[in-house]
Design an enzyme around this catalytic site. Sequence first.
Site, mmCIF file in Angstrom:
data_model
loop_
_atom_site.group_PDB
_atom_site.id
_atom_site.type_symbol
_atom_site.label_atom_id
_atom_site.label_comp_id
_atom_site.label_asym_id
_atom_site.label_seq_id
_atom_site.Cartn_x
_atom_site.Cartn_y
_atom_site.Cartn_z
ATOM 1 N N GLY A 197 0.963 -1.170 0.103
ATOM 2 C CA GLY A 197 0.145 -0.051 -0.017
ATOM 3 C C GLY A 197 0.822 1.372 -0.083
ATOM 4 O O GLY A 197 2.004 1.048 0.348
ATOM 5 N N THR A 241 -9.669 -0.722 0.415
ATOM 6 C CA THR A 241 -9.704 0.900 0.077
ATOM 7 C C THR A 241 -10.582 1.086 -1.076
ATOM 8 O O THR A 241 -10.654 2.310 -1.744
ATOM 9 C CB THR A 241 -8.310 1.398 -0.061
ATOM 10 O OG1 THR A 241 -7.569 0.599 -1.048
ATOM 11 C CG2 THR A 241 -7.598 1.637 1.393
ATOM 12 N N ALA A 282 -5.790 -1.878 4.351
ATOM 13 C CA ALA A 282 -7.217 -2.008 4.321
ATOM 14 C C ALA A 282 -8.026 -2.201 3.111
ATOM 15 O O ALA A 282 -7.260 -2.150 2.073
ATOM 16 C CB ALA A 282 -7.771 -0.301 4.832
ATOM 17 N N TYR A 326 -17.680 1.682 2.519
ATOM 18 C CA TYR A 326 -16.371 1.975 2.887
ATOM 19 C C TYR A 326 -16.016 2.751 4.312
ATOM 20 O O TYR A 326 -15.495 2.242 5.360
ATOM 21 C CB TYR A 326 -15.578 2.530 1.970
ATOM 22 C CG TYR A 326 -14.070 3.210 2.459
ATOM 23 C CD1 TYR A 326 -12.977 2.394 2.574
ATOM 24 C CD2 TYR A 326 -13.786 4.492 2.571
ATOM 25 C CE1 TYR A 326 -11.764 2.679 2.781
ATOM 26 C CE2 TYR A 326 -12.608 4.930 2.767
ATOM 27 C CZ TYR A 326 -11.538 3.955 3.042
ATOM 28 O OH TYR A 326 -10.365 4.470 3.362
ATOM 29 N N TRP A 369 -7.107 11.661 1.141
ATOM 30 C CA TRP A 369 -6.817 12.236 0.118
ATOM 31 C C TRP A 369 -5.529 11.709 -0.214
ATOM 32 O O TRP A 369 -4.557 12.697 -0.580
ATOM 33 C CB TRP A 369 -7.390 13.493 -0.554
ATOM 34 C CG TRP A 369 -8.704 13.983 -0.556
ATOM 35 C CD1 TRP A 369 -9.787 13.170 0.028
ATOM 36 C CD2 TRP A 369 -9.135 15.027 -1.321
ATOM 37 N NE1 TRP A 369 -10.908 13.998 -0.039
ATOM 38 C CE2 TRP A 369 -10.595 15.091 -1.176
ATOM 39 C CE3 TRP A 369 -8.651 16.070 -1.986
ATOM 40 C CZ2 TRP A 369 -11.532 15.921 -1.706
ATOM 41 C CZ3 TRP A 369 -9.396 16.906 -2.653
ATOM 42 C CH2 TRP A 369 -10.902 16.742 -2.367
HETATM 43 N N1 NAP Z 1 -5.791 6.434 -0.123
HETATM 44 C C1 NAP Z 1 -6.589 7.380 0.629
HETATM 45 O O1 NAP Z 1 -6.824 8.374 -0.162
HETATM 46 C C2 NAP Z 1 -7.079 7.231 1.850
HETATM 47 C C3 NAP Z 1 -7.725 8.121 2.489
HETATM 48 C C4 NAP Z 1 -7.905 8.174 3.737
HETATM 49 C C5 NAP Z 1 -7.636 7.102 4.581
HETATM 50 N N2 NAP Z 1 -6.897 6.072 4.120
HETATM 51 C C6 NAP Z 1 -6.702 4.908 4.933
HETATM 52 O O2 NAP Z 1 -5.212 5.046 4.692
HETATM 53 C C7 NAP Z 1 -4.715 3.535 4.887
HETATM 54 C C8 NAP Z 1 -3.599 3.345 3.726
HETATM 55 O O3 NAP Z 1 -4.215 3.404 2.532
HETATM 56 P P1 NAP Z 1 -3.364 3.392 1.376
HETATM 57 O O4 NAP Z 1 -3.629 4.438 0.293
HETATM 58 O O5 NAP Z 1 -1.916 3.204 1.532
HETATM 59 O O6 NAP Z 1 -4.103 1.933 0.764
HETATM 60 P P2 NAP Z 1 -3.779 1.078 -0.530
HETATM 61 O O7 NAP Z 1 -2.345 1.784 -1.330
HETATM 62 O O8 NAP Z 1 -4.872 0.962 -1.338
HETATM 63 O O9 NAP Z 1 -3.143 -0.142 0.027
HETATM 64 C C9 NAP Z 1 -4.018 -1.150 0.807
HETATM 65 C C10 NAP Z 1 -3.114 -2.094 1.245
HETATM 66 O O10 NAP Z 1 -4.036 -2.749 1.971
HETATM 67 C C11 NAP Z 1 -3.660 -4.234 1.879
HETATM 68 N N3 NAP Z 1 -4.937 -5.241 1.967
HETATM 69 C C12 NAP Z 1 -6.169 -4.983 1.366
HETATM 70 N N4 NAP Z 1 -6.798 -6.184 1.964
HETATM 71 C C13 NAP Z 1 -6.031 -6.556 2.958
HETATM 72 C C14 NAP Z 1 -6.389 -7.946 3.652
HETATM 73 N N5 NAP Z 1 -7.401 -8.662 3.654
HETATM 74 N N6 NAP Z 1 -5.232 -8.310 4.485
HETATM 75 C C15 NAP Z 1 -4.096 -7.703 4.392
HETATM 76 N N7 NAP Z 1 -3.722 -6.758 3.662
HETATM 77 C C16 NAP Z 1 -4.818 -6.288 3.039
HETATM 78 C C17 NAP Z 1 -3.408 -4.371 0.398
HETATM 79 O O11 NAP Z 1 -2.716 -5.455 -0.052
HETATM 80 P P3 NAP Z 1 -2.667 -6.042 -1.341
HETATM 81 O O12 NAP Z 1 -1.495 -5.419 -1.855
HETATM 82 O O13 NAP Z 1 -2.346 -7.439 -1.209
HETATM 83 O O14 NAP Z 1 -3.814 -5.799 -2.226
HETATM 84 C C18 NAP Z 1 -2.592 -3.077 0.177
HETATM 85 O O15 NAP Z 1 -1.084 -3.276 0.520
HETATM 86 C C19 NAP Z 1 -5.798 2.594 4.898
HETATM 87 O O16 NAP Z 1 -6.376 2.412 6.112
HETATM 88 C C20 NAP Z 1 -7.265 3.683 4.303
HETATM 89 O O17 NAP Z 1 -8.268 3.094 4.811
HETATM 90 C C21 NAP Z 1 -6.519 6.144 3.049
#
Ligand code: NAP
Length: 298
Positions: free
Chosen positions: A10, A62, A60, A125, A150
């Site tokens: 992620g 996501t 997560a 979500y 974001w």
């Molecule tokens: N992106 C945003 O804009 C945003 C905004 C607000 C909050 N957040 C929060 O910030 C955090 C990090 O977000 P990010 O943008 O880094 O997310 P991301 O790039 O979408 O990466 C999510 C990671 O979670 C892993 N994952 C998904 N399902 C899983 C499972 N069942 N078991 C283990 N790992 C799993 C994925 O693994 P795989 O590689 O195996 O798929 C991926 O490595 C999350 O909690 C998200 O809710 C994100």
Amino acid sequence: MRIVVIGREGQVARALAERAAKHGAKAVLLGRPQLDLADPSGIEDILRDTGGDVIVNAAAYTAVDQAETEPELAEAINGIGAGVIAGVAAAMRVPVIHISTDYVFDGSLDRPYREDDVVNPLGAYGASKLLGEQAVTEAAEDHAILRTAWIYSPFGKNFVKTMLRLARDRDEIGVVADQFGSPTSALDLADGIYAVARNLLDKPQDRTLRGIFHMAAPDFASWAELATEIFAVSARLGGPSAKVRPLSTAEYPTSAKRPANSRLDGTKLATIHGISLPSWRASLVPCLERLIRESGAA
Ligand SMILES: NC(=O)c1ccc[n+]([C@@H]2O[C@H](COP(=O)([O-])OP(=O)(O)OC[C@H]3O[C@@H](n4cnc5c(N)ncnc54)[C@H](OP(=O)(O)O)[C@@H]3O)[C@@H](O)[C@H]2O)c1
């Protein structure tokens, strides 16, 4: 500091890995298939075998729109799974840092959201992430829940990379102009997470450092304003650029409803933890420099 990060590929996990040395830390990243949040059975063993001073759950489900059609899976990963991680952290007597989201709010307030504002997620979500916050709070006293928003970075999928990709083929791109938020660099967030981890470890008895905090860039934008800035900087750097056509949310329907206002107020984090993230406009520049330099990756 040995930091165990759930979520190997992620954006936030990779940023934590990249920034570890800067903070004198060692980051150990765990992810699927070895650790699957949807299958709690093996989680305790793998975390105990790995050991560590602090556990960060940056994994997560996501996919905001897809969650509308598989809410149970989103709940299992973001709600139940998050609680399991926190429970194991508590059993191991290490602090847990959990990453949450602006999408726990409905966006109806006319100012940036504070930690104690009423939550009311608009979609599956956001609802699953709210369950996660509740599960973490119940499972582990020694926790910090960091709501962010974001996220963009040189890694994975994000809005900045999507805009650069679309601009390679299009002269004009329609972008939503009536949703406002806090564009946040994953690398800045990683620095903030290390600072919180340090505070939790240095002051294990300080309850004020525990709880929910908003950790996002201090300045705000609409998606259209963000896109406009991306293309202005990208053009300056010799990268792809396009004209931004502002759209209303109604003109850009998605499966999940999104909050019109998901600006986060970082005052509590600044006051209690002494942490403020840099402006998104400043951090966007090095991100674009890197993406354009590594072009093809965007
Ligand atoms: N992106 C945003 O804009 C945003 C905004 C607000 C909050 N957040 C929060 O910030 C955090 C990090 O977000 P990010 O943008 O880094 O997310 P991301 O790039 O979408 O990466 C999510 C990671 O979670 C892993 N994952 C998904 N399902 C899983 C499972 N069942 N078991 C283990 N790992 C799993 C994925 O693994 P795989 O590689 O195996 O798929 C991926 O490595 C999350 O909690 C998200 O809710 C994100």
